[in-house]
Write an enzyme that holds these catalytic residues in place. Structure first.
Site, PDB file in Angstrom:
ATOM      1  N   ASP A 377      -1.875  31.823 -20.340  1.00 14.14           N
ATOM      2  CA  ASP A 377      -3.214  32.338 -20.141  1.00 14.14           C
ATOM      3  C   ASP A 377      -3.657  31.751 -18.790  1.00 14.14           C
ATOM      4  O   ASP A 377      -3.074  30.763 -18.342  1.00 14.14           O
ATOM      5  CB  ASP A 377      -4.097  31.832 -21.294  1.00 14.14           C
ATOM      6  CG  ASP A 377      -5.413  32.554 -21.365  1.00 14.14           C
ATOM      7  OD1 ASP A 377      -5.479  33.690 -20.881  1.00 14.14           O
ATOM      8  OD2 ASP A 377      -6.370  31.994 -21.904  1.00 14.14           O
ATOM      9  N   LYS A 553      -1.321  41.209 -25.642  1.00 15.40           N
ATOM     10  CA  LYS A 553      -0.493  40.014 -25.434  1.00 15.40           C
ATOM     11  C   LYS A 553       0.627  39.964 -26.479  1.00 15.40           C
ATOM     12  O   LYS A 553       1.746  39.539 -26.189  1.00 15.40           O
ATOM     13  CB  LYS A 553      -1.351  38.741 -25.493  1.00 15.40           C
ATOM     14  CG  LYS A 553      -2.278  38.601 -24.286  1.00 15.40           C
ATOM     15  CD  LYS A 553      -3.066  37.308 -24.309  1.00 15.40           C
ATOM     16  CE  LYS A 553      -4.013  37.226 -23.113  1.00 15.40           C
ATOM     17  NZ  LYS A 553      -4.824  36.014 -23.081  1.00 15.40           N
TER      18      LYS A 553
END
Length: 685
Positions: A377, A553
């Site tokens: 991230d 994701k």
């Protein structure tokens, strides 16, 4: 917009979930202390039994006829064999009691092991030697029985001290909390026991003292040393409204703190619980060593009785054949094998916790050595997460830049996300009064919305604008690595706020370590393409995904896994939960005092990417130590068992039970020392 919409509320709910596994309650002594005291008592018991056995072994050796024959002297006392029998009986029943007791536990559990082999070896030796005293033809080996028990006791004593040393890191965590707190009531300050502390109490922490509970500073500022809790070596500056963790050490300023968590809800208690649970959890490697130890016991018993039978069939005396059998059983004790993995587990888990790595899933930790792709991230991990507002632009003449900032700030006031913090910081700098929001709602993965002064306000990511077919202004993105959020008022785009987030200086260093270890580094961010590319290029990443939502994701992780990659995902443990669960290794970063990231395998207390490189390299070192210990423990038996059985008898080499006991104890001590060396590996690149 880095999925910050539900950050604050999710964290609160999330931390409550953690308590399902049992109440690890609030008093300070708590965790592991009874087990710790029990372990200390067992060490003391083995030490006492060893010294008494040693004192009795000396006269047994001196008056033993076999020793007389070996060294060419003779000391015969009246009733010599009965004195030998009496002294050896005390040694057998008192010194050998832990092993005799242990055989029943192992047989009852259907898992014969080390205690079974030792107990059988000393019992066979004692019964046969006693029978020679009372008429059976043969030679006793009381002296070998006594030395065998003495050596086994000292071996256990040393090994148990090694195990205790491994658990001391956890005990250090337990002992970090002070026994008392200074509670402020009105104008008075009273010292109260820690267990009497309640949520919302105001406490005083003087310079140099330990913080007694998690809380928020309401007055004062200081530097706090959190190194034992988070692994962060530098003291951290804390001001009013900053959170503090119980167990950290206050620096040079006095602090007044409002208590947020006590007892089982405290950060330190959650860490201790997690470490204990991880130490109890068996990984694939540990199950393998347990099975190997069990099979070694069966093999040793079979070889032991087989050895007795073979030597008897070859026409050798019963005492010689019996000695060979006893030697096989002693040398084959699977102690080193049984200890090889658990000791490494205890050390690695506790040491990791002290360095800000909290292991929830041991198998994932050990398998971190296989990671081929690491997905990061961006915000707060590769970057500092310390946003500053760089531009505010209005695209609707009805609303000024100040009005756009003012209305947006109402939605961000309750969020802890770095973007929200950056907006609030700007509002405070400009002395703008923040209005109250109503009907606050999170738009999953895309932003937040609320009613402010009768208007419907949304602060959203570019992904939301695309979904709603709203055109993104051409000049919204500059060439700089800016994050842009868009402000909608009553469904119309009113303007946007651009914020810049500085790249962490540690990120580049960490990425060099990953590349050196052949790990591809990718970034998946909800941020815009320009920002993502700027960060990726600056750090030399292997690739990036921009403007992705949490569910996307998961798709990225799946796609990489389908290509045969072993994928580690890093995320905040709340919005990234699906991807963390899907990845081969899920790493929750930036959790701070929220250590209840349920879906993560490993939790990093800090957001520092270097901690992830530490994690992977320490995981490799841990696995290597396990392999080394397993190779040593099994290799030693492969060589030692044939020697004990007498394979080199024709060459004149015979291994006696007492020497076998020395070798067995040494092999266990070598495994214990090798496991302790793991402490040096943390943080080495």
């Amino acid at each position: 917009m880095e999925n910050h919409e539900n950050h604050n509320h999710d964290k609160m709910d999330h931390s409550k979930k953690k308590q399902k596994k049992g109440d690890h309650s609030g008093h300070n002594p708590g965790h592991g202390e009874m087990g710790h005291d029990h372990h200390e008592m067992m060490i003391a018991d083995f030490r006492k039994r060893f010294w008494i056995t040693l004192v009795l072994t000396i006269p047994i050796i001196i008056i033993s006829p076999m020793i007389h024959g070996l060294f060419g002297f003779e000391i015969l006392l009246p009733g010599n064999q009965y004195i030998l029998f009496a002294l050896s009986s005390v040694v057998y029943f008192y010194g050998g009691w832990p092993f005799l007791k242990g055989i029943w536990s192992e047989v009852k559990e259907g898992a014969p092991g080390m205690m079974t082999l030792i107990a059988m070896a000393i019992t066979v030796a004692y019964v046969y030697s006693s029978a020679t005293v009372f008429g059976l033809e043969g030679v006793d080996f009381f002296w070998e029985l006594a030395t065998l028990i003495a050596i086994m006791l000292v071996g256990h004593w040393i090994e148990m001290r090694s195990v205790l040393g491994a658990s001391k890191a956890l005990q250090l965590l337990v002992s970090m909390m002070p026994a008392e707190a200074h509670r402020i009531t009105g104008d008075t300050v009273e010292d109260i026991p820690l267990e009497d502390l309640l949520i919302d109490d105001i406490i005083l922490v003087r310079p140099g003292e330990k913080v007694p509970a998690d809380g928020i500073i309401i007055e004062g500022s200081s530097y706090l040393n959190e190194s034992m809790l988070t692994g962060e070596s530098k003291p951290v500056k804390k001001d009013e409204k900053d959170k503090v963790i119980g167990g950290s050490v206050n620096g040079n300023g006095s602090l007044k703190i409002k208590v947020e968590h006590t007892g089982k809800d405290s950060y330190l208690n959650k860490v201790i619980t997690m470490v204990e649970e991880a130490q109890k959890t068996k990984s694939k490697m540990q199950n393998l060593s347990d099975r190997a130890a069990k099979w070694l016991t069966y093999i040793a018993l079979a070889i032991g009785f087989g050895t007795l039978a073979v030597w008897l069939m070859l026409g050798f005396p019963f005492v010689f054949a019996l000695e060979r059998m006893v030697t096989v059983m002693v040398i084959a004790c699977p102690h080193a094998l049984g200890l090889a993995i658990p000791l490494v587990v205890a050390i690695s888990t506790a040491v990791s916790a002290q360095n800000g790595l909290l292991i929830r899933n041991r198998t994932a930790f050990e398998e971190s050595r296989k990671i081929s792709v690491l997905i990061f991230d961006k915000t707060g991990t590769l970057t500092k997460g310390d946003f500053g507002v760089t531009r505010i632009e209005s695209v609707n003449e009805k609303f000024s830049q100040e009005e756009i900032l003012r209305l947006a700030s109402a939605l961000e006031l309750s969020s802890e996300h770095p973007i929200a913090v950056g907006i609030i910081k700007k509002v405070k700098e400009d002395n703008i009064t923040i209005p109250n929001p109503e009907n606050f709602n999170a738009i999953t993965g895309k932003g937040v919305e609320a009613s402010v002064e009768g208007k419907d306000i949304k602060v959203v990511s570019p992904g939301y604008l695309r979904d709603e077919k709203i055109t993104i202004p051409k000049d919204a993105y500059s060439d700089a690595a800016e994050t842009v959020v868009f402000v909608l008022i009553d469904g119309q785009l009113a303007g946007y706020i651009a914020l810049a987030d500085e790249i962490r200086p540690e990120s580049a260093e960490a990425i060099k370590v990953f590349k050196k270890n052949n790990i591809k580094v990718l970034m998946a961010t909800g941020d815009n393409e320009i920002t993502a590319k700027a960060v990726s290029d600056s750090l030399g990443l292997d690739g990036y995904y921009a403007e992705v939502l949490p569910h996307q994701k998961v798709e990225i992780v799946e796609e990489l896994q389908n290509k045969g990659e072993f994928v580690a995902m890093t995320g905040d443990g709340v919005n990234d939960a699906p991807a963390l669960a899907k990845a081969d290794v899920g790493i929750a970063v930036g959790s701070g005092t929220d250590v209840a990231a349920e879906t993560a395998d490993i939790i990093l207390v800090n957001s520092n990417p270097q901690d992830i490189s530490n994690l992977i390299l320490f995981g490799k070192a841990t696995y290597n130590k396990m392999i080394q210990n397993l190779i040593w423990a099994t290799g030693y038996n492969v060589v030692a068992i044939p020697l004990a059985a007498g394979i080199l008898y024709t060459s004149g080499f015979v291994l006696g039970p007492a020497i076998a006991a020395v070798f067995m104890s040494l092999s266990t001590i070598i495994v214990a020392i090798n496991a302790q060396l793991l402490k040096r590996k943390i943080g080495k690149k």
